[in-house]
Design a protein around this motif. Sequence first.
Motif, PDB file in Angstrom:
ATOM      1  N   ASN A  82       0.813  -1.215   0.000  1.00 41.63           N
ATOM      2  CA  ASN A  82       0.000   0.000   0.000  1.00 41.63           C
ATOM      3  C   ASN A  82       0.847   1.267   0.000  1.00 41.63           C
ATOM      4  O   ASN A  82       0.305   2.374   0.065  1.00 41.63           O
ATOM      5  CB  ASN A  82      -0.942   0.016   1.202  1.00 41.63           C
ATOM      6  CG  ASN A  82      -2.107  -0.949   1.030  1.00 41.63           C
ATOM      7  OD1 ASN A  82      -2.662  -1.069  -0.057  1.00 41.63           O
ATOM      8  ND2 ASN A  82      -2.459  -1.650   2.094  1.00 41.63           N
TER       9      ASN A  82
ATOM     10  N   ALA B 117      -1.936   1.958  -4.808  1.00 44.89           N
ATOM     11  CA  ALA B 117      -3.116   2.151  -3.968  1.00 44.89           C
ATOM     12  C   ALA B 117      -3.807   3.480  -4.221  1.00 44.89           C
ATOM     13  O   ALA B 117      -4.991   3.644  -3.901  1.00 44.89           O
ATOM     14  CB  ALA B 117      -2.720   2.039  -2.494  1.00 44.89           C
TER      15      ALA B 117
ATOM     16  N   GLN C 276      -5.884   1.677 -10.085  1.00 47.06           N
ATOM     17  CA  GLN C 276      -6.020   1.431  -8.655  1.00 47.06           C
ATOM     18  C   GLN C 276      -6.722   0.106  -8.375  1.00 47.06           C
ATOM     19  O   GLN C 276      -6.332  -0.660  -7.486  1.00 47.06           O
ATOM     20  CB  GLN C 276      -6.795   2.597  -8.031  1.00 47.06           C
ATOM     21  CG  GLN C 276      -6.945   2.564  -6.523  1.00 47.06           C
ATOM     22  CD  GLN C 276      -7.761   3.753  -6.046  1.00 47.06           C
ATOM     23  OE1 GLN C 276      -8.789   4.101  -6.627  1.00 47.06           O
ATOM     24  NE2 GLN C 276      -7.304   4.392  -4.985  1.00 47.06           N
ATOM     25  N   GLN C 277      -7.737  -0.193  -9.167  1.00 50.89           N
ATOM     26  CA  GLN C 277      -8.551  -1.382  -8.904  1.00 50.89           C
ATOM     27  C   GLN C 277      -7.807  -2.679  -9.182  1.00 50.89           C
ATOM     28  O   GLN C 277      -7.955  -3.667  -8.463  1.00 50.89           O
ATOM     29  CB  GLN C 277      -9.842  -1.306  -9.716  1.00 50.89           C
ATOM     30  CG  GLN C 277     -10.772  -0.195  -9.247  1.00 50.89           C
ATOM     31  CD  GLN C 277     -11.854   0.128 -10.245  1.00 50.89           C
ATOM     32  OE1 GLN C 277     -12.215  -0.703 -11.072  1.00 50.89           O
ATOM     33  NE2 GLN C 277     -12.387   1.345 -10.169  1.00 50.89           N
TER      34      GLN C 277
ATOM     35  N   GLN D 291      -5.540  -3.392  -6.281  1.00 51.17           N
ATOM     36  CA  GLN D 291      -6.286  -3.897  -5.131  1.00 51.17           C
ATOM     37  C   GLN D 291      -6.684  -5.355  -5.334  1.00 51.17           C
ATOM     38  O   GLN D 291      -6.621  -6.172  -4.410  1.00 51.17           O
ATOM     39  CB  GLN D 291      -7.526  -3.032  -4.888  1.00 51.17           C
ATOM     40  CG  GLN D 291      -8.249  -3.331  -3.583  1.00 51.17           C
ATOM     41  CD  GLN D 291      -7.389  -3.082  -2.355  1.00 51.17           C
ATOM     42  OE1 GLN D 291      -6.583  -2.145  -2.337  1.00 51.17           O
ATOM     43  NE2 GLN D 291      -7.520  -3.920  -1.340  1.00 51.17           N
TER      44      GLN D 291
ATOM     45  N   GLU E  91      -5.726  -8.566  -2.911  1.00 51.05           N
ATOM     46  CA  GLU E  91      -6.780  -9.387  -2.314  1.00 51.05           C
ATOM     47  C   GLU E  91      -6.798 -10.820  -2.824  1.00 51.05           C
ATOM     48  O   GLU E  91      -7.412 -11.694  -2.199  1.00 51.05           O
ATOM     49  CB  GLU E  91      -8.145  -8.737  -2.587  1.00 51.05           C
ATOM     50  CG  GLU E  91      -8.317  -7.395  -1.900  1.00 51.05           C
ATOM     51  CD  GLU E  91      -9.603  -6.701  -2.312  1.00 51.05           C
ATOM     52  OE1 GLU E  91     -10.291  -7.228  -3.225  1.00 51.05           O
ATOM     53  OE2 GLU E  91      -9.922  -5.656  -1.725  1.00 51.05           O
TER      54      GLU E  91
END
Length: 400
Positions: A324, A351, A371-372, A375, A379
């Motif tokens: 991050n 991030a 950004q997505q 992420q 995850e």
Amino acid sequence: MEEFSDEEEDIDALMSAHSQSAGRSLSSAVSTSSTPGSERRWYLNVPDSDAETSSINSMMSMYSETGDYGNAKVSGEILLNIGYNYKTGALNIHVKECHNLGTGDERRQRTDAYVKTYLLPDTSRQSKRKTSIKPNTINPIFNENLRYVISRSQLETRTLQVSVWHHDRFGYNSFLGEVELTFDSWEFDSQIEEWYSLQPRVESSIDATMQYKGELTVVLKYIPAEKNLTLPLDQVQVKKSFLKSKKRSSITLPKGGMVELLVKGAKNLTAVKSGGSSDTFVKGYLLPDNTKSTKHKTAVERRTVNPQWNHTFTYCGLQPGDLNNICLELTVWDKEALSSNVFLGGVRLGAGTGKSYGNEVDWMDSYGEEQQVWQRMIENPEVPQECTLMLRSSMRKCSA
């Protein structure tokens, strides 16, 4: 393809703004790069967008077809049924019919209508879709489906332009009206069917396309520390400085997690050279460390604006808290033999918080799909995440 050395390029001065950004040096991280012949085969083979036409050598104008915008009266409406299919990742535009179109050819009192679409700001041939021509009617019925393969997050940044034209047999087509639809607040879970009034030519749309620099396709994967094993040398190509006094049979990468980035290819890059082509390569840094320890480059793909690199960058020794606070910056360049290389566009994967290790930094400005996808990588460890990103026209701080 061909490799080139650091001494051949003089573009690193453009990255110097990063050196003033506060942040921790990733001195414990080791960056590796694999060539296409030795890359690890974890990445997905996802087909490209189902564009109707082949790749092009340069940007095309939104109104690239010879046409007349002023003489034909704009009137009427168009019935569209628009939906997004999550299973196929496709936007489906069902062009049903038009009513009360203007007359395309006043002398012959005739309208031979067809519909054309673009997903702005991409106005290349790969973004263009067209229906068939319906002869001699101002109330044409099409019932044709136009399709774009695109992620929902990327679609939210696009504008659908639907225009209606009269087809002239001598190629001097007449503009009959258009409508533009944005997707930032679209109800993607619904199949929307609606009549839209056709509008005169939108002047501002042309200005918006000037910033389009093409698209870059990459695949990201994060491998946690517990899965980061010793790799044989034939699977990664390591920087020479790291190999000094190391055994040639294998290397032990620094403890910690690893980010693998596959740079697959790009499309619709700016043509710099005569003949409508460029000699393209991608360079990457893992910020806040913008030194050569995290710098990687692909080979040069010559004489193309739609290159395919299939080149993997590997960044090792990352701790969970780093993900991050770091940002992977990728820039695309045209290679010049006797002058400075030409910047063609870039992206930043991170991030997007504006901060790195507690310090405010300009480069932590990832947004949208940039950004997505980062992420999703965090995850879903060990799961490749593929995405196609619109290239930024400038690497200045993004205000989006």
